[in-house]
Design a protein around this motif. Sequence first.
Motif, mmCIF file in Angstrom:
data_model
loop_
_atom_site.group_PDB
_atom_site.id
_atom_site.type_symbol
_atom_site.label_atom_id
_atom_site.label_comp_id
_atom_site.label_asym_id
_atom_site.label_seq_id
_atom_site.Cartn_x
_atom_site.Cartn_y
_atom_site.Cartn_z
ATOM 1 N N GLU A 56 0.838 -1.206 0.000
ATOM 2 C CA GLU A 56 0.000 0.000 0.000
ATOM 3 C C GLU A 56 0.870 1.252 0.000
ATOM 4 N N ALA A 57 1.927 1.246 0.791
ATOM 5 C CA ALA A 57 2.830 2.398 0.831
ATOM 6 C C ALA A 57 3.452 2.635 -0.543
ATOM 7 N N GLU A 58 3.834 1.567 -1.224
ATOM 8 C CA GLU A 58 4.417 1.694 -2.558
ATOM 9 C C GLU A 58 3.397 2.230 -3.564
ATOM 10 N N ARG A 59 2.135 1.795 -3.437
ATOM 11 C CA ARG A 59 1.078 2.302 -4.332
ATOM 12 C C ARG A 59 0.870 3.804 -4.130
ATOM 13 N N VAL A 60 0.839 4.229 -2.878
ATOM 14 C CA VAL A 60 0.640 5.651 -2.585
ATOM 15 C C VAL A 60 1.798 6.465 -3.148
ATOM 16 N N MET A 61 3.025 6.023 -2.909
ATOM 17 C CA MET A 61 4.186 6.769 -3.378
ATOM 18 C C MET A 61 4.302 6.717 -4.904
ATOM 19 N N ALA A 62 3.912 5.613 -5.521
ATOM 20 C CA ALA A 62 3.946 5.523 -6.981
ATOM 21 C C ALA A 62 2.985 6.537 -7.590
ATOM 22 N N ASN A 63 1.827 6.728 -6.949
ATOM 23 C CA ASN A 63 0.860 7.717 -7.429
ATOM 24 C C ASN A 63 1.453 9.118 -7.343
ATOM 25 N N ILE A 64 2.130 9.431 -6.264
ATOM 26 C CA ILE A 64 2.767 10.741 -6.116
ATOM 27 C C ILE A 64 3.829 10.914 -7.187
ATOM 28 N N ASN A 65 4.671 9.915 -7.342
ATOM 29 C CA ASN A 65 5.777 10.013 -8.286
ATOM 30 C C ASN A 65 5.282 10.109 -9.724
ATOM 31 N N SER A 66 4.202 9.413 -10.068
ATOM 32 C CA SER A 66 3.691 9.495 -11.437
ATOM 33 C C SER A 66 3.117 10.876 -11.717
ATOM 34 N N ARG A 67 2.512 11.517 -10.725
ATOM 35 C CA ARG A 67 2.001 12.882 -10.905
ATOM 36 C C ARG A 67 3.146 13.842 -11.156
ATOM 37 N N ARG A 68 4.235 13.664 -10.433
ATOM 38 C CA ARG A 68 5.389 14.555 -10.590
ATOM 39 C C ARG A 68 6.037 14.366 -11.953
ATOM 40 N N LYS A 69 6.065 13.147 -12.458
ATOM 41 C CA LYS A 69 6.674 12.875 -13.759
ATOM 42 C C LYS A 69 5.862 13.469 -14.897
ATOM 43 N N ARG A 70 4.541 13.628 -14.679
ATOM 44 C CA ARG A 70 3.670 14.183 -15.719
ATOM 45 C C ARG A 70 3.715 15.704 -15.749
ATOM 46 N N GLY A 71 4.633 16.293 -15.007
ATOM 47 C CA GLY A 71 4.780 17.741 -15.052
ATOM 48 C C GLY A 71 4.006 18.485 -13.995
ATOM 49 N N LYS A 72 3.493 17.789 -13.009
ATOM 50 C CA LYS A 72 2.747 18.451 -11.944
ATOM 51 C C LYS A 72 3.621 18.536 -10.695
ATOM 52 N N LYS A 73 4.844 19.015 -10.878
ATOM 53 C CA LYS A 73 5.778 19.096 -9.764
ATOM 54 C C LYS A 73 5.325 20.180 -8.797
ATOM 55 N N THR A 74 5.573 19.916 -7.528
ATOM 56 C CA THR A 74 5.230 20.888 -6.500
ATOM 57 C C THR A 74 6.362 20.940 -5.496
ATOM 58 N N GLY A 75 6.401 22.003 -4.754
ATOM 59 C CA GLY A 75 7.363 22.090 -3.674
ATOM 60 C C GLY A 75 8.654 22.776 -4.068
ATOM 61 N N ALA A 76 9.706 22.498 -3.306
ATOM 62 C CA ALA A 76 10.975 23.186 -3.467
ATOM 63 C C ALA A 76 11.646 22.888 -4.796
ATOM 64 N N GLY A 77 11.298 21.805 -5.437
ATOM 65 C CA GLY A 77 11.932 21.426 -6.688
ATOM 66 C C GLY A 77 11.534 22.283 -7.872
ATOM 67 N N GLN A 78 10.761 23.322 -7.671
ATOM 68 C CA GLN A 78 10.277 24.143 -8.773
ATOM 69 C C GLN A 78 11.215 25.272 -9.155
ATOM 70 N N THR A 79 12.315 25.488 -8.425
ATOM 71 C CA THR A 79 13.192 26.594 -8.773
ATOM 72 C C THR A 79 13.860 26.311 -10.106
ATOM 73 N N PRO A 80 13.941 27.319 -10.959
ATOM 74 C CA PRO A 80 14.595 27.119 -12.262
ATOM 75 C C PRO A 80 16.052 26.726 -12.082
ATOM 76 N N LYS A 81 16.572 25.962 -13.011
ATOM 77 C CA LYS A 81 17.929 25.445 -12.896
ATOM 78 C C LYS A 81 18.972 26.557 -12.834
ATOM 79 N N ASP A 82 18.735 27.659 -13.518
ATOM 80 C CA ASP A 82 19.737 28.733 -13.513
ATOM 81 C C ASP A 82 19.788 29.476 -12.176
ATOM 82 N N GLU A 83 18.793 29.305 -11.310
ATOM 83 C CA GLU A 83 18.792 29.948 -9.997
ATOM 84 C C GLU A 83 19.417 29.068 -8.932
ATOM 85 N N ARG A 84 19.716 27.838 -9.237
ATOM 86 C CA ARG A 84 20.278 26.930 -8.225
ATOM 87 C C ARG A 84 21.724 27.187 -7.999
#
Length: 84
Positions: A56-84
């Motif tokens: 169940e834990a893997e299913r929940v995390m897989a759902n989160i990860n698949s959303r992020r891969k489809r371009g629906k990233k959220t959180g701190a990872g949204q900073t543009p690469k040139d600002e890092r």
Amino acid sequence: MSELFEEPGLPDHRHVGHHLAGLSGVDLAKAAPATVKIWEARGLALLAMARGDKAEAERVMANINSRRKRGKKTGAGQTPKDER
């Protein structure tokens, strides 16, 4: 619907997710709704692991990860690469 995930003796998955976010330095009071949902899902996955339900834990995390891969990233990872 969250009643389906509640078990006696375990806290609510939303509370766990908010606590995890706080430990990571994320203020969910100021976060976007999608970010809050991701942290709450992490809380749900942690509770599943606490119950011993790794699948169940893997299913929940897989759902989160698949959303992020489809371009629906959220959180701190949204900073543009040139600002890092």
